[in-house]
Write an enzyme that holds these catalytic residues in place. Structure first.
Site, PDB file in Angstrom:
ATOM      1  N   LYS A  19      40.957 -14.230 -10.820  1.00 44.25           N
ATOM      2  CA  LYS A  19      39.800 -14.562 -11.669  1.00 44.25           C
ATOM      3  C   LYS A  19      39.255 -15.947 -11.318  1.00 44.25           C
ATOM      4  O   LYS A  19      38.049 -16.115 -11.128  1.00 44.25           O
ATOM      5  CB  LYS A  19      40.228 -14.492 -13.146  1.00 44.25           C
ATOM      6  CG  LYS A  19      39.127 -14.788 -14.135  1.00 44.25           C
ATOM      7  CD  LYS A  19      39.389 -14.128 -15.469  1.00 44.25           C
ATOM      8  CE  LYS A  19      40.386 -14.884 -16.334  1.00 44.25           C
ATOM      9  NZ  LYS A  19      39.859 -16.176 -16.841  1.00 44.25           N
ATOM     10  N   GLY A  91      35.716 -19.295 -20.603  1.00 36.69           N
ATOM     11  CA  GLY A  91      35.799 -20.760 -20.596  1.00 36.69           C
ATOM     12  C   GLY A  91      35.564 -21.312 -19.197  1.00 36.69           C
ATOM     13  O   GLY A  91      34.936 -22.369 -19.032  1.00 36.69           O
ATOM     14  N   ASP A 311      48.601 -19.818 -18.258  1.00 37.63           N
ATOM     15  CA  ASP A 311      48.081 -18.524 -18.714  1.00 37.63           C
ATOM     16  C   ASP A 311      49.182 -17.467 -18.833  1.00 37.63           C
ATOM     17  O   ASP A 311      48.960 -16.391 -19.392  1.00 37.63           O
ATOM     18  CB  ASP A 311      46.997 -18.014 -17.757  1.00 37.63           C
ATOM     19  CG  ASP A 311      45.745 -18.878 -17.818  1.00 37.63           C
ATOM     20  OD1 ASP A 311      45.569 -19.625 -18.800  1.00 37.63           O
ATOM     21  OD2 ASP A 311      44.938 -18.807 -16.877  1.00 37.63           O
ATOM     22  N   LYS A 338      43.077 -21.832 -26.071  1.00 39.96           N
ATOM     23  CA  LYS A 338      42.736 -20.777 -25.112  1.00 39.96           C
ATOM     24  C   LYS A 338      41.904 -19.713 -25.842  1.00 39.96           C
ATOM     25  O   LYS A 338      41.377 -19.972 -26.918  1.00 39.96           O
ATOM     26  CB  LYS A 338      44.016 -20.196 -24.498  1.00 39.96           C
ATOM     27  CG  LYS A 338      44.773 -21.204 -23.635  1.00 39.96           C
ATOM     28  CD  LYS A 338      43.951 -21.638 -22.441  1.00 39.96           C
ATOM     29  CE  LYS A 338      44.658 -22.679 -21.597  1.00 39.96           C
ATOM     30  NZ  LYS A 338      43.779 -23.221 -20.546  1.00 39.96           N
TER      31      LYS A 338
HETATM   32  C1  S3P Z   1      41.218 -21.970 -15.217  1.00 40.50           C
HETATM   33  C2  S3P Z   1      41.902 -23.053 -15.677  1.00 40.50           C
HETATM   34  C3  S3P Z   1      42.807 -23.004 -16.835  1.00 40.50           C
HETATM   35  C4  S3P Z   1      43.177 -21.576 -17.189  1.00 40.50           C
HETATM   36  C5  S3P Z   1      42.002 -20.667 -17.181  1.00 40.50           C
HETATM   37  C6  S3P Z   1      41.344 -20.641 -15.824  1.00 40.50           C
HETATM   38  C7  S3P Z   1      40.320 -22.144 -14.047  1.00 40.50           C
HETATM   39  O1  S3P Z   1      42.165 -23.579 -17.956  1.00 40.50           O
HETATM   40  O2  S3P Z   1      43.828 -21.541 -18.439  1.00 40.50           O
HETATM   41  O3  S3P Z   1      42.377 -19.354 -17.526  1.00 40.50           O
HETATM   42  O4  S3P Z   1      39.926 -21.129 -13.420  1.00 40.50           O
HETATM   43  O5  S3P Z   1      40.007 -23.293 -13.723  1.00 40.50           O
HETATM   44  P1  S3P Z   1      42.201 -25.181 -18.218  1.00 40.50           P
HETATM   45  O6  S3P Z   1      41.573 -25.829 -17.075  1.00 40.50           O
HETATM   46  O7  S3P Z   1      41.399 -25.375 -19.466  1.00 40.50           O
HETATM   47  O8  S3P Z   1      43.634 -25.529 -18.411  1.00 40.50           O
END
Ligand code: S3P
Length: 424
Positions: A19, A91, A311, A338
């Site tokens: 992802k 996010g 995650d 999250k």
């Molecule tokens: C991600 C970073 C992580 C992770 C999210 C994907 C990314 O979040 O939990 O599912 O692709 O950069 P954080 O950067 O907020 O820790």
């Protein structure tokens, strides 16, 4: 769902594309010159949100199943959107695209679903405002918000949290800065942005927990093959380990050390895992993972390990429930912000199944070895909660029900079918 202990899980599978890497492929493809081809692109709802946002910014993107073609228009080729950019549940879309939008001479408004409207965005407003972007947002500091970019200054941002999303937002804004932008994190978070930016031709270096980027590179379109997502593989690692008599070969999994904490944690718990065919694909380390059912024991997960498995903590909690002794997870307060409050939600559901979990401010303690029984699982529309508790339910006595199983489509649309294929 009817579950008993009678199934074992054997065979081979490939989990869908990563992802994080799929998002970044679209984003960097959009601001590069030429057509970027992304194969094994994740068709999850989150990545489709990223595609739709960039289409609204004037980028032609062809999504042909597992292949995506992004017709990039260069660093300064995005067009002002005429509609709100809908980030859905994602996010990563919200925070990373904000870094790019911070460098654009037009305003953009971002909004998403109920979960996104609760997730903290001040963590990106702070550094991007210091660089010269302007944000309009309600007091909550969450979506919806409007970002007006342009004329950015370079900064050295010392992030209070180890977040790849924050780091990436600042580095992407740094492409539009007036000098070298640096980000220092307390602990290294996933480094896919740094690796991919280098692959596209950016002048970016990393030293310890500091990444530095020079502005105004000429980014050139790339061909990217996305490795399987270790966060999706994690459910099959757990399933194979906790279900007696199981053996699962998971092919083509990204094992970037900033992401592979689940492997280290599982081995510390006594897991039998074998990495096969280790190789490098599109600048990322990849391997096949052979999982054999194992007797697990408790462990402590903390500190610098946390960002490498953030995650995977819900599914690690499930593994811990099937292990001998206690597992302690600490330094993981980020779990609260999250897709759901994963400390509260994991504790509630695991305890409902007969587990013994004590939630803490920054993690949880799971006493293993209490036999799980079926229960009603409240997912809070969090894909990782739905998948983790589905794995638990397959190994619990009696039936479990779920308030929503469809949310897995955020990151793993074929999750249930892939389990069926292995079930014997
Ligand atoms: C991600 C970073 C992580 C992770 C999210 C994907 C990314 O979040 O939990 O599912 O692709 O950069 P954080 O950067 O907020 O820790």
């Amino acid at each position: 769902m009817e579950t008993t202990r009678k199934h074992i899980f054997r065979g081979e599978l490939s989990v869908p594309g990563d992802k994080s890497i799929s998002h970044r492929g679209i984003m960097l493809g959009a601001i590069a010159n030429g057509t970027t081809e992304i194969t094994n692109f994740l068709q999850g709802a989150d990545c489709l949100s990223t595609i739709s946002c960039f289409q609204k910014l004037g980028i032609a993107i062809e999504n042909k199943g597992s292949q995506a073609l992004v017709h990039g228009r260069g660093l300064h080729g995005l067009a002002a959107p005429s509609q709100v950019l809908d980030v859905g549940n994602s996010g990563t879309t919200t925070r990373l695209i904000s870094g790019i939008l911070a460098g654009q001479p037009f305003p953009s408004t971002l909004d998403g679903d109920a979960s996104i409207r609760r997730r903290p965005m001040k963590r990106i407003f702070t550094p991007l405002s210091a660089m010269g972007a302007h944000f309009q947002c309600q007091d909550s500091g969450c979506a919806p918000f409007t970002i007006q970019g342009g004329n950015l200054r370079h900064i050295h941002y010392r992030s209070p949290i180890a977040s790849a999303q924050v780091k990436s937002a600042v580095l992407l804004a740094g492409l539009y800065g007036d000098g070298i932008t640096r980000v220092t994190e307390p602990v290294l978070s996933r480094n896919h942005t740094e690796r991919m930016l280098a692959g596209f031709g950016a002048d970016i270096t990393s030293e310890g927990t500091t990444a530095s980027i020079r502005p105004e590179p000429k980014l050139e379109a790339q061909s990217i093959h996305v490795p399987g997502d270790i966060s999706s593989a994690a459910y099959f690692i757990a399933l194979g380990l906790i279900t007696p008599g199981s053996e699962i070969l998971i092919q083509n999994v990204g094992i970037n050390p900033t992401r592979s904490g689940i492997l280290t944690a599982a081995v510390a718990m006594g897991a039998e895992l074998t990495l096969l065919n280790e190789r490098n694909v599109s600048g990322e380390p990849v391997a096949d993972i052979l999982v054999t059912s194992s007797s697990l024991h408790g462990t402590v997960i903390e500190g610098a390990q946390i960002p490498t498995l953030i995650d995977e903590i819900p599914i690690i909690a499930i593994m811990a429930a099937f292990a001998e002794g206690a597992t302690t997870i600490k330094d993981a307060q980020e779990l609260k912000v999250k897709e759901s409050d994963r400390i509260a939600v994991v504790s509630e559901n695991l305890n409902a199944m007969g587990g013994k979990v004590t939630p803490m401010e920054d993690g949880m303690i799971i006493e293993g070895g209490y036999p799980l029984h079926g229960a009603h699982i409240r997912t809070f529309q969090d894909h990782r909660i739905a998948m983790s508790f589905y794995i638990a339910a397959l190994n619990a006595d009696g039936e479990s029900t779920f308030d929503d199983r469809s949310c897995v489509a955020v990151s793993y649309p074929s999750f249930y079918q892939d389990i069926e294929v292995l079930m014997q």
